[in-house]
Design an enzyme around this catalytic site. Structure first.
Site, PDB file in Angstrom:
ATOM      1  N   GLU A 193       0.870  -1.176   0.000  1.00 49.48           N
ATOM      2  CA  GLU A 193       0.000   0.000   0.000  1.00 49.48           C
ATOM      3  C   GLU A 193       0.905   1.223   0.000  1.00 49.48           C
ATOM      4  OE1 GLU A 193      -3.200   0.133  -0.355  1.00 49.48           O
ATOM      5  OE2 GLU A 193      -3.456  -2.032  -0.389  1.00 49.48           O
ATOM      6  N   CYS A 227      -2.128   9.496   2.568  1.00 52.49           N
ATOM      7  CA  CYS A 227      -1.626   8.970   1.295  1.00 52.49           C
ATOM      8  C   CYS A 227      -2.601   9.167   0.139  1.00 52.49           C
ATOM      9  CB  CYS A 227      -1.262   7.492   1.431  1.00 52.49           C
ATOM     10  SG  CYS A 227      -2.637   6.441   1.943  1.00 52.49           S
TER      11      CYS A 227
END
Length: 449
Positions: A193, A227
């Protein structure tokens, strides 16, 4: 093919002169260019391709049978099958510092639910959370099946020298490459991720204040240390003139005249990250904010204009309360700008025109997409989260977490007492048996082995 290769054939390098160093380059460039144009995306094209594959099988059945007989003397047998989801075994979860509880425990839930033993490596940067996870969490779990590993990059490197059955990592693409390299030594599967520079296209046809409210909220949430936050805005110079005052209005409404005193604006996680972000404030021209204080690791909500693509703020993920605006003259130019860069974790498009939003969606690739919205999709527990290309691989959240940490084992169970019935699949094969097998193969309820 009568001495000529089909258009889609890739040349066998063994038949080429030794001077040819890359016999596949032209073919791969042609295919990649076709994909870039969007040719493979329409459902009609995919359906036509599958119909063509079906015709190939039907019209060349005898050729294939003869080829299989020549290569493998191949015949099949029939039975029923199922998929069983089993735990991988020993799983390593390496968590980040920006959401040190959520991004640690959400994958942990999936790993435990799937039945794995887990080594949890929280970030050493978020020291307070690391201490709680290391000292308190193990008291609530079976410590024969769970452990917390502490330390920084050196200790993480030592940990990666060991064999794990699965590795789950959340962090930067740079470290993701290190994780993947270490996993490759043991052929360990990974979920990565990662991050990236998430584009935000703002069309001329939209309400600038409504866009500013959403962009400012999602850009400065957690002081920009998210993010999936919009990392930069693409818009026309005309829209920029309307958007900047709207962003100033939104920032003032959210955080007051003095954002530093607002209880709703966070701080940068460390001195190292603060210094990196302070350096980015020199890019372009500061239109809003720009103030900073190292003693408090405070950086004001900032908007930069006149930003060039080559400047440092456009070369790395910002991960802070800084929003660059890059000017484009058209939607096509914006799409070209996005597609020339690495695939982002998230992509956002704002427009009153559904056609424009859908065009951005259809002609780009990203881990996640928001049309006239930010990362509110993270609140949907059943929604998969994950990147593509440079922004990561794999998915998690909800059921996707369980599936990520499960090995999907294909299983076949047959009845031992039906051997008489199975005689039809054993050699030798008469014409009658071949026809019967062919009929069974065409039955969708049967599984072909």
């Amino acid at each position: 093919m009568s001495g000529k290769e089909g258009k889609g054939a890739v040349k066998d390098s063994r038949s080429q002169p030794t001077l040819v160093t890359d016999p596949f380059g032209d073919t791969l460039r042609r295919l990649r260019e076709s994909f870039r144009t969007g040719r493979t995306r329409p459902a009609e094209f995919r359906e036509a391709q599958l119909r063509g594959l079906g015709r190939f099988l039907q019209e060349n059945k005898q050729l294939l049978l003869e080829a299989l007989a020549q290569d493998l003397h191949k015949i099949t047998q029939l039975d029923c099958a199922f998929i069983r989801k089993e735990p991988f075994g020993l799983v390593l979860i390496i968590a980040p510092w920006n959401y040190p509880v959520n991004l640690t425990l959400v994958p942990l839930v999936g790993a435990l639910a799937a039945g794995n033993c887990v080594v949890l490596k929280p970030s050493e940067i978020s020291q307070g959370t690391e201490k709680v996870l290391a000292e308190v969490l193990p008291q609530y779990l079976d410590q024969s099946c769970f452990a917390v590993a502490l330390g920084g990059p050196e200790e993480t490197g030592q940990l990666l020298e060991h064999k794990f059955d699965y590795i789950f990592f959340t962090g930067s693409p740079r470290v993701g490459r290190i994780i993947m390299t270490a996993a490759a030594k043991h052929l360990t599967p990974v979920t990565l991720e990662l991050g990236g520079k998430n584009p935000c296209y703002v069309d001329d046809d939209c309400d600038p204040q409504a866009v500013a409210n959403r962009v400012a909220f999602f850009r400065y949430f957690n002081c920009g240390q998210t993010c999936v936050a919009p990392d930069y805005v693409l818009c026309s110079p005309e829209m920029q003139e309307r958007l900047v005052p709207a962003l100033q209005s939104a920032i003032t409404r959210f955080y007051g005249e003095d954002p530093r005193s607002s209880p709703d604006l966070g701080r940068i996680i460390s001195d190292k990250h603060f210094q990196r972000l302070q350096g980015l404030l020199g890019c372009g021209h500061v239109a809003i904010g720009g103030q900073s204080d190292g003693s408090d690791r405070y950086i004001a909500p900032t908007v930069l204009v006149d930003v060039q693509e080559t400047e440092p703020v456009m070369q790395e993920e910002i991960f802070g309360p800084i929003l660059p605006i890059v000017n484009v003259r058209s939607l096509d130019e914006a799409l070209d700008f996005i597609n020339r860069r690495e695939k982002p974790l998230a992509l956002y498009a704002f427009s009153n025109s559904h056609q424009v939003v859908n065009q951005v969606l259809n002609q780009t690739s990203s881990g996640n997409f928001g049309g006239n919205e930010g990362f509110i999709y993270l609140t949907l527990s059943s929604w998969p989260l994950g990147g593509v290309g440079n922004s990561g691989m794999g998915r998690y959240h909800g059921k996707f977490s369980f599936d990520t940490f499960s090995h999907h084992r294909a299983c076949l169970l047959s009845y031992s007492g039906l051997d008489k019935l199975k005689q039809v699949i054993y050699p030798p094969y008469s014409d009658c048996r071949r026809k019967l097998i062919s009929w069974a193969m065409s039955d969708q309820r049967c599984t072909l082995l």
